[in-house]
Design an enzyme around this catalytic site. Structure first.
Site, short mmCIF file in Angstrom:
data_model
loop_
_atom_site.label_atom_id
_atom_site.label_comp_id
_atom_site.label_asym_id
_atom_site.label_seq_id
_atom_site.Cartn_x
_atom_site.Cartn_y
_atom_site.Cartn_z
N ASN A 163 1.52 3.62 1.92
CA ASN A 163 2.29 4.02 3.09
C ASN A 163 3.27 2.95 3.57
OD1 ASN A 163 0.66 2.11 4.34
ND2 ASN A 163 -0.49 3.58 5.57
N LYS A 164 3.47 1.92 2.77
CA LYS A 164 4.38 0.84 3.17
C LYS A 164 5.82 1.16 2.76
CE LYS A 164 1.29 -1.84 5.04
NZ LYS A 164 0.07 -1.06 4.90
N THR A 165 6.78 0.49 3.40
CA THR A 165 8.20 0.74 3.14
C THR A 165 8.53 0.54 1.66
OG1 THR A 165 8.73 0.08 5.40
CG2 THR A 165 10.54 0.06 3.79
N PHE A 224 0.84 -1.19 0.00
CA PHE A 224 0.00 0.00 0.00
C PHE A 224 0.88 1.25 0.00
CE2 PHE A 224 -2.81 3.02 2.41
CZ PHE A 224 -3.78 3.14 1.43
#
Length: 362
Positions: free
Chosen positions: A182-184, A180
């Site tokens: 906002n993931k790393t 997603f």
């Protein structure tokens, strides 16, 4: 004064070049060379034999559950302190989630609580590596082996997370990741599924593509799904994977800066505990007094600083409410705040956030 968001992805490196290559070649849907490159690159990165990409992290979990044969009549032990997708996918598979408490120290699933929750109907344990810290994998793997249970790892928030130098996602019978925004490592939306058994992995590939026959055109031999990732998503993912280590190093540095700046305040950081590598998907704090959590968030919002509360325990949600008390999960949820955690957060911004937190307590 500019506002500071909780997260903003770092879209540098080859992202633009790879996406433009998709556009110029016309391969923008679920076929194209970047899909296989991203899958093999990700498998190599985490130390797995193979991986298959999907449209998002939620369908990754559902696909893993179905491919493992989990369904009606089965119970799946899951921490209540998790994002609701962990639980929804168990329900969508027709199985029953059995909620257990978490550990105060790490915020992760309590292996002893999981042991006590086992019944003759228990089929699997779902270990969720929350906020970038790993679960106690020795205890959980041992528990599953002792009782003949399947182990599913929800690694949605755990790219770069290690237990005893082994990447999470490589312990269980199946594991899933989320990409997603906002993931790393992000692909905007997207996910990945790993499985130890090649037969289960092949089942994942078959089920994610409408159960299409390998030998007969437009022939579908089972009820299946359209869970495929697009070539554009995979192109972004491959470029993200190339810079993943620099993102992780920056996140750890941000966590260390917060740690130093917040010392002495009535709160604690979500620090690594044990033989682990915490990837700090989110830099998180837990306030000592739960009654101060929401006022602190309001204070930070007034200073233009966005935060997130910890996930509410799933056993309190209307559609899956359980008449139980899980005091540790409930306490952690009431006290937790995710601070701005994106890799391009500047030292000045970290100082501004930390000073705003300190000013609240003054």
């Amino acid at each position: 004064m500019a506002s500071i968001p909780v997260y903003r992805p770092r879209l540098t490196g080859n992202v633009t070049a790879y996406v433009n290559e998709c556009l110029s070649s016309g391969w923008i849907s679920s076929r194209g060379e970047f899909i296989s490159k991203f899958e093999s690159g990700f498998a190599e990165y985490v130390g797995a034999a193979e991986a298959t990409s999907v449209a998002n992290g939620t369908v990754a979990l559902h696909l893993a559950l179905v491919a493992l044969g989990i369904g009606p009549g089965d119970e799946v032990i899951v921490p209540s302190l998790t994002y609701i997708a962990s639980v929804n996918t168990i329900l969508q598979a027709g199985a029953t989630p059995i909620f257990v408490d978490s550990l105060e120290t790490t915020l992760q699933l309590d292996p002893q609580a999981a042991h006590k929750a086992i019944t003759p109907r228990t089929r699997a344990v779902m270990a969720v590596h929350l906020y970038g810290h790993p679960c106690a994998m020795d205890a959980i793997v041992g528990l599953c082996e002792e009782h003949g249970l399947l182990l599913i790892e929800d690694c949605a928030e755990a790219v770069g997370t290690l237990w005893k130098e082994q990447h999470v996602g490589t312990f269980g019978d199946a594991a899933t990741f989320s990409f997603f925004g906002n993931k790393t490592v992000t692909t905007g939306e997207g996910g990945m599924v790993l499985a130890k058994d090649p037969i289960v992995m092949e089942r994942c590939r078959h089920l994610k593509s409408q159960g299409v026959s390998k030998t007969r055109e437009y022939w579908h031999d089972t009820l299946a799904y359209n869970y495929r990732m697009t070539n554009i998503q995979a192109a972004i993912g491959l470029a993200q994977l190339e810079i993943a280590e620099s993102i992780l190093e920056r996140k750890k540095a941000i966590a260390e800066s917060y740690r130093g700046a917040l010392v002495g305040l009535p709160l604690r950081m979500h620090d690594p505990v044990g033989p682990v590598e915490h990837s700090f998907w989110m830099c998180s704090i837990l306030v000592d007094d739960p009654s101060r959590r929401d006022p602190l968030r309001e204070h930070l919002a007034g200073h233009g600083i966005e935060t997130r509360p910890f996930f509410p325990p799933a056993h309190l949600m209307p559609h899956c409410r359980a008449n139980i008390s899980l005091p540790v999960a409930e306490s952690i949820s009431d006290r937790g705040i995710n601070l701005p955690s994106y890799p391009d957060l500047t030292s000045e911004e970290i100082e501004r956030i930390s000073e705003a937190i300190a000013s609240f307590y003054r």
